[in-house]
Design a protein around this motif. Sequence first.
Motif, PDB file in Angstrom:
ATOM      1  N   UNK A  76      -8.040  46.959 -19.829  1.00 37.94           N
ATOM      2  CA  UNK A  76      -6.645  46.357 -19.269  1.00 37.94           C
ATOM      3  C   UNK A  76      -6.096  44.859 -20.429  1.00 37.94           C
ATOM      4  N   UNK A  77      -7.095  45.750 -22.141  1.00 36.17           N
ATOM      5  CA  UNK A  77      -6.533  44.772 -22.790  1.00 36.17           C
ATOM      6  C   UNK A  77      -4.651  44.715 -22.862  1.00 36.17           C
ATOM      7  N   UNK A  78      -4.050  45.627 -23.315  1.00 39.06           N
ATOM      8  CA  UNK A  78      -2.642  45.440 -23.590  1.00 39.06           C
ATOM      9  C   UNK A  78      -1.944  44.546 -22.685  1.00 39.06           C
ATOM     10  N   UNK A  79      -2.371  44.452 -20.890  1.00 45.08           N
ATOM     11  CA  UNK A  79      -1.841  43.738 -20.099  1.00 45.08           C
ATOM     12  C   UNK A  79      -2.288  42.723 -20.043  1.00 45.08           C
ATOM     13  N   UNK A  80      -3.631  42.454 -20.237  1.00 37.85           N
ATOM     14  CA  UNK A  80      -3.470  40.629 -21.167  1.00 37.85           C
ATOM     15  C   UNK A  80      -3.476  39.868 -22.072  1.00 37.85           C
ATOM     16  N   UNK A  81      -3.003  40.843 -22.814  1.00 34.81           N
ATOM     17  CA  UNK A  81      -1.964  40.557 -24.282  1.00 34.81           C
ATOM     18  C   UNK A  81      -0.841  39.891 -23.835  1.00 34.81           C
ATOM     19  N   UNK A  82      -0.148  40.551 -22.822  1.00 30.25           N
ATOM     20  CA  UNK A  82       1.075  40.144 -22.089  1.00 30.25           C
ATOM     21  C   UNK A  82       1.296  39.007 -21.997  1.00 30.25           C
ATOM     22  N   UNK A  83       0.141  37.653 -21.448  1.00 35.92           N
ATOM     23  CA  UNK A  83      -0.103  36.882 -21.921  1.00 35.92           C
ATOM     24  C   UNK A  83      -0.123  35.775 -19.945  1.00 35.92           C
ATOM     25  N   UNK A  84      -0.391  34.754 -19.481  1.00 34.82           N
ATOM     26  CA  UNK A  84      -0.750  34.333 -19.007  1.00 34.82           C
ATOM     27  C   UNK A  84       0.817  34.517 -17.796  1.00 34.82           C
ATOM     28  N   UNK A 219      -5.060  33.787 -31.521  1.00 36.08           N
ATOM     29  CA  UNK A 219      -4.663  32.932 -32.606  1.00 36.08           C
ATOM     30  C   UNK A 219      -4.763  33.614 -33.486  1.00 36.08           C
ATOM     31  N   UNK A 220      -4.070  33.498 -34.591  1.00 31.73           N
ATOM     32  CA  UNK A 220      -3.801  34.624 -35.632  1.00 31.73           C
ATOM     33  C   UNK A 220      -4.805  34.036 -37.181  1.00 31.73           C
ATOM     34  N   UNK A 221      -5.228  34.742 -37.878  1.00 31.19           N
ATOM     35  CA  UNK A 221      -6.563  34.500 -38.629  1.00 31.19           C
ATOM     36  C   UNK A 221      -5.965  33.519 -39.556  1.00 31.19           C
ATOM     37  N   UNK A 222      -6.659  32.456 -39.264  1.00 29.35           N
ATOM     38  CA  UNK A 222      -6.561  30.992 -40.361  1.00 29.35           C
ATOM     39  C   UNK A 222      -5.872  29.741 -39.194  1.00 29.35           C
ATOM     40  N   UNK A 223      -5.888  30.466 -38.198  1.00 32.56           N
ATOM     41  CA  UNK A 223      -5.288  29.808 -37.017  1.00 32.56           C
ATOM     42  C   UNK A 223      -6.112  29.013 -35.892  1.00 32.56           C
ATOM     43  N   UNK A 339     -12.180  26.427 -27.784  1.00 31.03           N
ATOM     44  CA  UNK A 339     -11.504  25.372 -28.949  1.00 31.03           C
ATOM     45  C   UNK A 339     -12.342  25.385 -30.188  1.00 31.03           C
ATOM     46  N   UNK A 340     -14.190  25.596 -29.992  1.00 28.81           N
ATOM     47  CA  UNK A 340     -14.842  25.901 -30.960  1.00 28.81           C
ATOM     48  C   UNK A 340     -14.876  26.605 -32.386  1.00 28.81           C
ATOM     49  N   UNK A 341     -14.398  28.319 -30.881  1.00 30.56           N
ATOM     50  CA  UNK A 341     -14.946  29.361 -32.029  1.00 30.56           C
ATOM     51  C   UNK A 341     -13.496  29.542 -32.830  1.00 30.56           C
ATOM     52  N   UNK A 342     -12.425  29.316 -32.835  1.00 33.70           N
ATOM     53  CA  UNK A 342     -10.818  28.740 -33.587  1.00 33.70           C
ATOM     54  C   UNK A 342     -11.108  27.912 -34.483  1.00 33.70           C
ATOM     55  N   UNK A 343     -11.936  27.086 -34.903  1.00 35.96           N
ATOM     56  CA  UNK A 343     -12.005  25.833 -35.399  1.00 35.96           C
ATOM     57  C   UNK A 343     -11.539  25.839 -36.696  1.00 35.96           C
ATOM     58  N   UNK A 344     -12.478  26.836 -37.087  1.00 34.52           N
ATOM     59  CA  UNK A 344     -12.604  27.529 -38.679  1.00 34.52           C
ATOM     60  C   UNK A 344     -11.356  28.673 -39.094  1.00 34.52           C
ATOM     61  N   UNK A 345     -10.537  29.057 -38.485  1.00 31.54           N
ATOM     62  CA  UNK A 345      -9.545  29.875 -38.134  1.00 31.54           C
ATOM     63  C   UNK A 345     -10.044  31.157 -37.812  1.00 31.54           C
ATOM     64  N   UNK A 346     -11.115  31.074 -37.530  1.00 36.00           N
ATOM     65  CA  UNK A 346     -11.496  32.660 -36.576  1.00 36.00           C
ATOM     66  C   UNK A 346     -10.703  32.950 -35.626  1.00 36.00           C
TER      67      UNK A 346
END
Length: 425
Positions: A76-84, A219-223, A339-346
Amino acid sequence: MPLTANDPKRKSWLHVPKNSDFPIQNIPFGVFLTRDDIITIGTRIGETAVDLGALHQLGYFKGIDLTDDIFLQDTLNDFIADGRKTWRLVRNRVSDLFLEGNDELRKHKDHCKEVLFRLDEIEMQLPVDVGDYTDFYASKEHATNVGSLFRDPENALLPNWLHIPIGYHGRSSSIVPSGTPIRRPIGQTKPGDDGKPGFGPSKLLDFELEMAFITTATNDLGKRVPIKEAEENIFGLVLFNDWSARDIQAWEYVPLGPFLGKSFASTISPWIVTLDALQPFRTNGPKQDPKPLPYLQQKDNMNYDIHMQAAIQPKGSKETVVSNSNFKYMYWSMAQQLTHHTVNGCNVRSGDMMGSGTISGPTEDSYGSMLELSWKGTKPLKLNDGSERKFIHDGDTIIMRGYCEKDGLRLGFGECSGRVLPARE
């Protein structure tokens, strides 16, 4: 966009048994092998599986911007990537097609033969290619119980636990779908009186009653993802059994945390229930004290009221329910975790999976692992066949279930199960 599929008054022209986990208000997503040995993306209503690939090829998704092969894939990866927006459009359309009184598909008997399958005609697959898997430790009751068992009960929670969602990076290669047998792991254990580590099959094999959520390309790396946007990036949830070898884990986890005691297997339920379908079951989580830092502060109703259950079924015997818990007990919500997972830009990608950690409630019968239920083996559980368990025996099948129920509407996740095979020595 309105969530018309969530209308509690809707009924399907497909048969839906009473108390089914899969009414027309659910419409989960999964991947299955058909009777013709074709892998396709599909959904389920009642006891019927629906081939979304065939449905798309027959033209039933006209007006929705989908690539021709979006449902003809093995994940389902591509379908999920299409967004909500895409998820909602597809889910609403499926709901409309199978709505009682709508004959658009029903009148085409030849189309129905291509699209509809009995459950015994399909074989469920892993629904996503999990690129990365993170397991959190987000139940306060569980963390307190474990801290009490292994450390000072007066200081069960470590100083950081009430300030950040604690997690570790797991092993995605050993995530398997429900029904896959689990081989008892072998590894090192704590030294005995001679000072030498033990080695052999785990004697303290355990289950962990969890949920896990699946992300889109977040998110992209760093965001980083602000908490008000976190749920926009969560596709849906599955039941999750993060099998644990407690004796292997106890020897290896200091100082870097779980490794071989966890990475031998993790089981998920095969149908992903969307976050959209779960909206009617929002609820408040536990009060957070002290107040989290600003980037983790959230509005109310960020938890979900999902009844959870774990059972042990010895080989040749009936099952015994050993735990009744609830996803609402989570101290740290999914939004806070992401949110915490990405706060460092991961960067988080489509199909990534985040485990909740063991979900234990406030009472002994709501603990989410054998470690707690048997209190480290000091309080054996008696099963319906008269046998006792401190931890899991070879031949035991662990069955997990989860469902939501409110105002006459019930939907759920099906089963997440796995039978333990002897170690391969």
